[in-house]
Design an enzyme around this catalytic site. Structure first.
Site, PDB file in Angstrom:
ATOM      1  N   HIS A  56       0.846  -1.196   0.000  1.00 20.85           N
ATOM      2  CA  HIS A  56       0.000   0.000   0.000  1.00 20.85           C
ATOM      3  C   HIS A  56       0.881   1.246   0.000  1.00 20.85           C
ATOM      4  O   HIS A  56       2.040   1.204   0.436  1.00 20.85           O
ATOM      5  CB  HIS A  56      -0.899   0.018   1.231  1.00 20.85           C
ATOM      6  CG  HIS A  56      -1.965  -1.022   1.213  1.00 20.85           C
ATOM      7  ND1 HIS A  56      -3.019  -1.013   2.092  1.00 20.85           N
ATOM      8  CD2 HIS A  56      -2.156  -2.112   0.425  1.00 20.85           C
ATOM      9  CE1 HIS A  56      -3.814  -2.044   1.850  1.00 20.85           C
ATOM     10  NE2 HIS A  56      -3.299  -2.730   0.847  1.00 20.85           N
ATOM     11  N   GLU A  58       0.880   3.819   1.890  1.00 17.88           N
ATOM     12  CA  GLU A  58       1.369   4.194   3.220  1.00 17.88           C
ATOM     13  C   GLU A  58       2.566   3.345   3.638  1.00 17.88           C
ATOM     14  O   GLU A  58       3.542   3.860   4.193  1.00 17.88           O
ATOM     15  CB  GLU A  58       0.267   4.026   4.278  1.00 17.88           C
ATOM     16  CG  GLU A  58      -0.975   4.842   4.023  1.00 17.88           C
ATOM     17  CD  GLU A  58      -2.066   4.092   3.273  1.00 17.88           C
ATOM     18  OE1 GLU A  58      -3.242   4.315   3.581  1.00 17.88           O
ATOM     19  OE2 GLU A  58      -1.738   3.298   2.361  1.00 17.88           O
ATOM     20  N   CYS A  86      -6.005   1.766   5.872  1.00 22.01           N
ATOM     21  CA  CYS A  86      -6.658   0.527   6.290  1.00 22.01           C
ATOM     22  C   CYS A  86      -6.099   0.104   7.655  1.00 22.01           C
ATOM     23  O   CYS A  86      -5.185   0.723   8.192  1.00 22.01           O
ATOM     24  CB  CYS A  86      -6.421  -0.573   5.251  1.00 22.01           C
ATOM     25  SG  CYS A  86      -4.732  -1.196   5.215  1.00 22.01           S
ATOM     26  N   CYS A  89      -2.284  -0.672   7.548  1.00 18.80           N
ATOM     27  CA  CYS A  89      -1.465   0.533   7.495  1.00 18.80           C
ATOM     28  C   CYS A  89      -1.531   1.300   8.813  1.00 18.80           C
ATOM     29  O   CYS A  89      -0.521   1.852   9.266  1.00 18.80           O
ATOM     30  CB  CYS A  89      -1.901   1.414   6.333  1.00 18.80           C
ATOM     31  SG  CYS A  89      -1.530   0.677   4.723  1.00 18.80           S
TER      32      CYS A  89
END
Length: 147
Positions: A56, A58, A86, A89
């Site tokens: 992701h 992040e 999410c 993360c």
């Protein structure tokens, strides 16, 4: 003199990263990490390209920022990300002890708040910065996939 380095300024940089993800067929989420008004990490989702569910935006930014700083803690740093992080993360951000998170669009289905994730108690959170633009990019991406 007015400070040009606003939350909107840095969110625009994160949106540029989200556009790059979009162009690669990735879910269009972009992120930048800033310290002292300087971008030290920039990234976007790479889950499809890397065949890695943890890639992701992040997560990529946290790793890049830690490498830049030479340490695992991101105290004094701000993450700008186009979509609410999410749960995964949020966990990484918790452990990084990042000082501030600014995100654009809410993720009512998979966001850390809906999923019961937590951030470090000292992390400041600002939501809704350029949420319209960030949300529209996500909606357009999925609308094109559903044709």
């Amino acid at each position: 003199m007015e400070n040009p380095f606003t939350d909107e300024y840095f969110m625009r940089k994160a949106l540029q990263e989200a556009e790059a993800a979009y162009g690669k067929g990735e879910i269009p989420v972009g992120a930048v990490i800033v310290v002292d008004n300087k971008i030290i990490a920039r990234s976007h989702n790479l889950t499809e390209m890397l065949h890695d569910v943890t890639a992701h935006a992040e997560m990529q930014s946290v790793t890049a920022a830690a490498n830049f700083l030479g340490g695992k803690y991101l105290k004094g740093c701000t993450l700008y990300v186009t979509l609410e992080p999410c749960q995964m993360c949020a966990g990484a951000l918790y452990w990084s002890q990042i000082s501030k998170i600014v995100y654009g669009a809410d993720d009512d289905h998979r966001g850390y708040r809906t999923m019961g994730g937590r951030l470090h108690p000292k992390t400041e959170v600002v939501s809704g910065v350029m949420a319209g633009e960030a949300g529209e990019l996500i909606r357009r991406f999925f609308a094109e996939r559903r044709k």
